[in-house]
Design a protein around this motif. Structure first.
Motif, PDB file in Angstrom:
ATOM      1  N   UNK A 165       2.211  -2.877  -9.143  1.00 14.84           N
ATOM      2  CA  UNK A 165       2.988  -1.711  -9.455  1.00 14.84           C
ATOM      3  C   UNK A 165       3.744  -1.529  -8.023  1.00 14.84           C
ATOM      4  N   UNK A 166       3.238  -1.675  -6.908  1.00 19.28           N
ATOM      5  CA  UNK A 166       3.828  -1.462  -5.819  1.00 19.28           C
ATOM      6  C   UNK A 166       4.896  -2.294  -5.427  1.00 19.28           C
ATOM      7  N   UNK A 167       4.592  -3.477  -5.618  1.00 19.12           N
ATOM      8  CA  UNK A 167       5.618  -4.604  -5.263  1.00 19.12           C
ATOM      9  C   UNK A 167       6.875  -4.542  -6.401  1.00 19.12           C
ATOM     10  N   UNK A 168       6.473  -3.875  -7.745  1.00 14.07           N
ATOM     11  CA  UNK A 168       7.538  -3.863  -8.569  1.00 14.07           C
ATOM     12  C   UNK A 168       8.543  -2.676  -7.942  1.00 14.07           C
ATOM     13  N   UNK A 169       7.968  -1.585  -7.656  1.00 15.35           N
ATOM     14  CA  UNK A 169       8.855  -0.609  -6.846  1.00 15.35           C
ATOM     15  C   UNK A 169       9.414  -0.877  -5.863  1.00 15.35           C
ATOM     16  N   UNK A 170       8.865  -1.533  -4.814  1.00 16.03           N
ATOM     17  CA  UNK A 170       9.340  -2.052  -3.562  1.00 16.03           C
ATOM     18  C   UNK A 170      10.677  -3.031  -3.810  1.00 16.03           C
ATOM     19  N   UNK A 171      10.336  -3.749  -4.847  1.00 20.15           N
ATOM     20  CA  UNK A 171      11.442  -5.014  -4.986  1.00 20.15           C
ATOM     21  C   UNK A 171      12.587  -4.369  -5.636  1.00 20.15           C
ATOM     22  N   UNK A 172      12.469  -3.223  -6.388  1.00 19.63           N
ATOM     23  CA  UNK A 172      13.597  -2.814  -7.162  1.00 19.63           C
ATOM     24  C   UNK A 172      14.491  -2.029  -5.935  1.00 19.63           C
ATOM     25  N   UNK A 173      13.492  -1.071  -4.955  1.00 21.79           N
ATOM     26  CA  UNK A 173      14.402  -0.481  -4.082  1.00 21.79           C
ATOM     27  C   UNK A 173      15.043  -1.562  -3.089  1.00 21.79           C
ATOM     28  N   UNK A 174      14.476  -2.599  -2.678  1.00 24.76           N
ATOM     29  CA  UNK A 174      15.046  -3.609  -2.053  1.00 24.76           C
ATOM     30  C   UNK A 174      16.504  -4.252  -2.295  1.00 24.76           C
ATOM     31  N   UNK A 175      16.291  -4.740  -3.684  1.00 27.52           N
ATOM     32  CA  UNK A 175      17.550  -5.139  -4.399  1.00 27.52           C
ATOM     33  C   UNK A 175      18.476  -4.148  -4.418  1.00 27.52           C
ATOM     34  N   UNK A 176      18.028  -2.897  -4.690  1.00 23.12           N
ATOM     35  CA  UNK A 176      19.175  -1.880  -4.774  1.00 23.12           C
ATOM     36  C   UNK A 176      19.829  -1.265  -3.419  1.00 23.12           C
ATOM     37  N   UNK A 177      19.294  -1.916  -2.171  1.00 23.93           N
ATOM     38  CA  UNK A 177      20.015  -1.857  -0.992  1.00 23.93           C
ATOM     39  C   UNK A 177      20.823  -3.108  -1.118  1.00 23.93           C
ATOM     40  N   UNK A 178      21.146  -3.951  -1.845  1.00 18.10           N
ATOM     41  CA  UNK A 178      21.914  -5.077  -1.699  1.00 18.10           C
ATOM     42  C   UNK A 178      21.300  -6.084  -1.096  1.00 18.10           C
ATOM     43  N   UNK A 221      13.754 -12.769  -8.613  1.00 16.47           N
ATOM     44  CA  UNK A 221      12.716 -13.002  -9.570  1.00 16.47           C
ATOM     45  C   UNK A 221      11.740 -12.225  -9.535  1.00 16.47           C
ATOM     46  N   UNK A 222      11.106 -11.583 -10.646  1.00 16.82           N
ATOM     47  CA  UNK A 222       9.861 -10.999 -10.531  1.00 16.82           C
ATOM     48  C   UNK A 222       8.842 -11.509 -11.630  1.00 16.82           C
ATOM     49  N   UNK A 223       7.630 -11.883 -11.395  1.00 17.50           N
ATOM     50  CA  UNK A 223       6.600 -11.980 -12.429  1.00 17.50           C
ATOM     51  C   UNK A 223       6.362 -10.797 -13.293  1.00 17.50           C
ATOM     52  N   UNK A 224       6.118 -11.099 -14.574  1.00 11.57           N
ATOM     53  CA  UNK A 224       5.666  -9.713 -15.254  1.00 11.57           C
ATOM     54  C   UNK A 224       4.112  -9.338 -14.939  1.00 11.57           C
ATOM     55  N   UNK A 225       3.602  -9.938 -13.913  1.00  9.14           N
ATOM     56  CA  UNK A 225       2.295  -9.482 -13.781  1.00  9.14           C
ATOM     57  C   UNK A 225       2.313  -9.060 -12.437  1.00  9.14           C
ATOM     58  N   UNK A 226       3.477  -8.764 -11.782  1.00 10.34           N
ATOM     59  CA  UNK A 226       3.786  -8.059 -10.280  1.00 10.34           C
ATOM     60  C   UNK A 226       3.091  -6.792 -10.373  1.00 10.34           C
ATOM     61  N   UNK A 253       0.617  -1.305   0.057  1.00 11.65           N
ATOM     62  CA  UNK A 253      -0.010  -0.170   0.030  1.00 11.65           C
ATOM     63  C   UNK A 253       0.773   1.258   0.057  1.00 11.65           C
ATOM     64  N   UNK A 254       2.199   0.997   0.017  1.00 10.84           N
ATOM     65  CA  UNK A 254       2.987   2.396   0.195  1.00 10.84           C
ATOM     66  C   UNK A 254       4.321   1.781   0.003  1.00 10.84           C
ATOM     67  N   UNK A 255       5.099   2.949  -0.687  1.00  9.17           N
ATOM     68  CA  UNK A 255       6.408   2.580  -1.283  1.00  9.17           C
ATOM     69  C   UNK A 255       7.244   3.610  -0.471  1.00  9.17           C
ATOM     70  N   UNK A 256       8.533   3.074  -0.111  1.00  6.98           N
ATOM     71  CA  UNK A 256       9.450   3.734   0.441  1.00  6.98           C
ATOM     72  C   UNK A 256       9.880   4.959  -0.007  1.00  6.98           C
ATOM     73  N   UNK A 257       9.864   6.060   0.590  1.00  4.93           N
ATOM     74  CA  UNK A 257      10.389   7.580   0.040  1.00  4.93           C
ATOM     75  C   UNK A 257      11.698   7.628  -0.154  1.00  4.93           C
ATOM     76  N   UNK A 258      12.145   8.678  -0.788  1.00  6.62           N
ATOM     77  CA  UNK A 258      13.609   8.846  -0.900  1.00  6.62           C
ATOM     78  C   UNK A 258      13.993   8.488  -2.382  1.00  6.62           C
ATOM     79  N   UNK A 259      15.331   8.826  -2.968  1.00 10.05           N
ATOM     80  CA  UNK A 259      15.732   8.504  -4.178  1.00 10.05           C
ATOM     81  C   UNK A 259      15.947   6.873  -4.097  1.00 10.05           C
ATOM     82  N   UNK A 260      15.535   6.424  -5.369  1.00  9.23           N
ATOM     83  CA  UNK A 260      15.568   5.077  -5.610  1.00  9.23           C
ATOM     84  C   UNK A 260      16.757   4.630  -6.477  1.00  9.23           C
ATOM     85  N   UNK A 261      17.099   3.551  -6.675  1.00  7.83           N
ATOM     86  CA  UNK A 261      18.307   3.042  -7.712  1.00  7.83           C
ATOM     87  C   UNK A 261      18.317   3.497  -8.950  1.00  7.83           C
ATOM     88  N   UNK A 262      19.384   3.373  -9.584  1.00  4.29           N
ATOM     89  CA  UNK A 262      19.184   3.923 -11.180  1.00  4.29           C
ATOM     90  C   UNK A 262      19.073   2.350 -11.853  1.00  4.29           C
TER      91      UNK A 262
END
Length: 238
Positions: free
Chosen positions: A124-137, A117-122, A11-20
């Motif tokens: 929107x919120x899970x996609x953004x959260x997942x990218x941020x998570x992986x971006x943190x290592x 991994x991400x399924x292509x039907x992920x 329901x929410x995505x972490x604030x702040x700049x995300x990874x490239x």
């Protein structure tokens, strides 16, 4: 089809700049959709590619933090692209995109260094959260999910004896025990309870294992535990 869980309620995505991010998929609609979703959430999509070879070139040119790679693309597929990208830049994080939650290439992709991994039907919120998570290592998949995927596709593959993997000789007996338990999908909390240690001590052991074996995340620890024979497909949960 259910998407793998990303942290948070969705329901929410972490604030702040995300990874490239670079997005590589042979379907233009997928690339466009993912780019619009990520950009709207403050994540910088710096490049796109329609095949693996182009993805390798874009990553080489742009040096992103995270690459979303479709497993199945014409020409060079996502697997080979992941191998080349991570060979050139081990600090880059690769997330594989797949249509199926148990793709036949899951084990090979994790072994090549993919962080999840991400399924292509992920969503929107899970996609953004997942990218941020992986971006943190961190790894995208929970260790237990990763273990089940590895078990399914590693069962028929030969694994070397632990003595055949020279890096394991660098671990203390306790660290080898922790690595084996990581391979069975235990979280830090579960490790602490099982070993009667504090979570802080467990985190220290895990960090030292990662450093000694040059592991990116827990997903890679699971794969290594199988490849070295510390855990065998079919081992029961503790």
């Amino acid at each position: 089809m259910t998407a793998p869980h990303a942290p948070g309620s969705g329901s929410a995505v972490a604030a702040g700049p995300g990874p490239r991010v670079v997005i590589a998929d042979d379907q233009e609609l997928v690339r466009t959709g993912f780019r619009l979703i990520l950009t709207a959430r403050g994540i910088d999509v710096v490049g796109e590619a329609a095949d693996g070879a182009a993805a390798v070139e874009e990553v080489r040119r742009l040096r992103p933090d995270v690459v979303l790679l479709d497993i199945r693309m014409p020409g060079m597929d996502g697997l080979e692209a992941a191998r080349r990208i991570l060979a050139e830049d081990p600090s880059c994080r690769v997330v594989m995109l797949t249509t199926f939650d148990l793709d036949q290439y899951v084990y090979a992709a994790l072994a090549a260094g993919a962080s999840g991994f991400l399924l292509k039907d992920v969503t929107s919120d899970h996609l953004a959260a997942a990218v941020r998570l992986v971006g943190t290592g961190d790894a995208l998949l929970a260790p237990s999910i990763t273990r089940r995927l590895v078990e399914r596709f590693a069962a028929g593959a030969p694994v070397p004896a632990p003595a055949d993997h020279r890096d394991l000789a660098r671990l203390t007996p306790r660290e080898r025990e922790v690595l084996a338990l990581l391979g069975r999908g235990l979280s830090n909390t579960e490790l602490a309870a099982y070993l009667t240690l504090s979570e802080a001590t467990v985190k220290t052991h895990v960090a030292r294992i990662f450093a000694k074996l040059s592991l990116r995340d827990r997903a890679q620890a699971v794969v290594l535990a199988y490849e070295t024979g510390l855990v065998a497909p079919g081992d029961r949960d503790l």
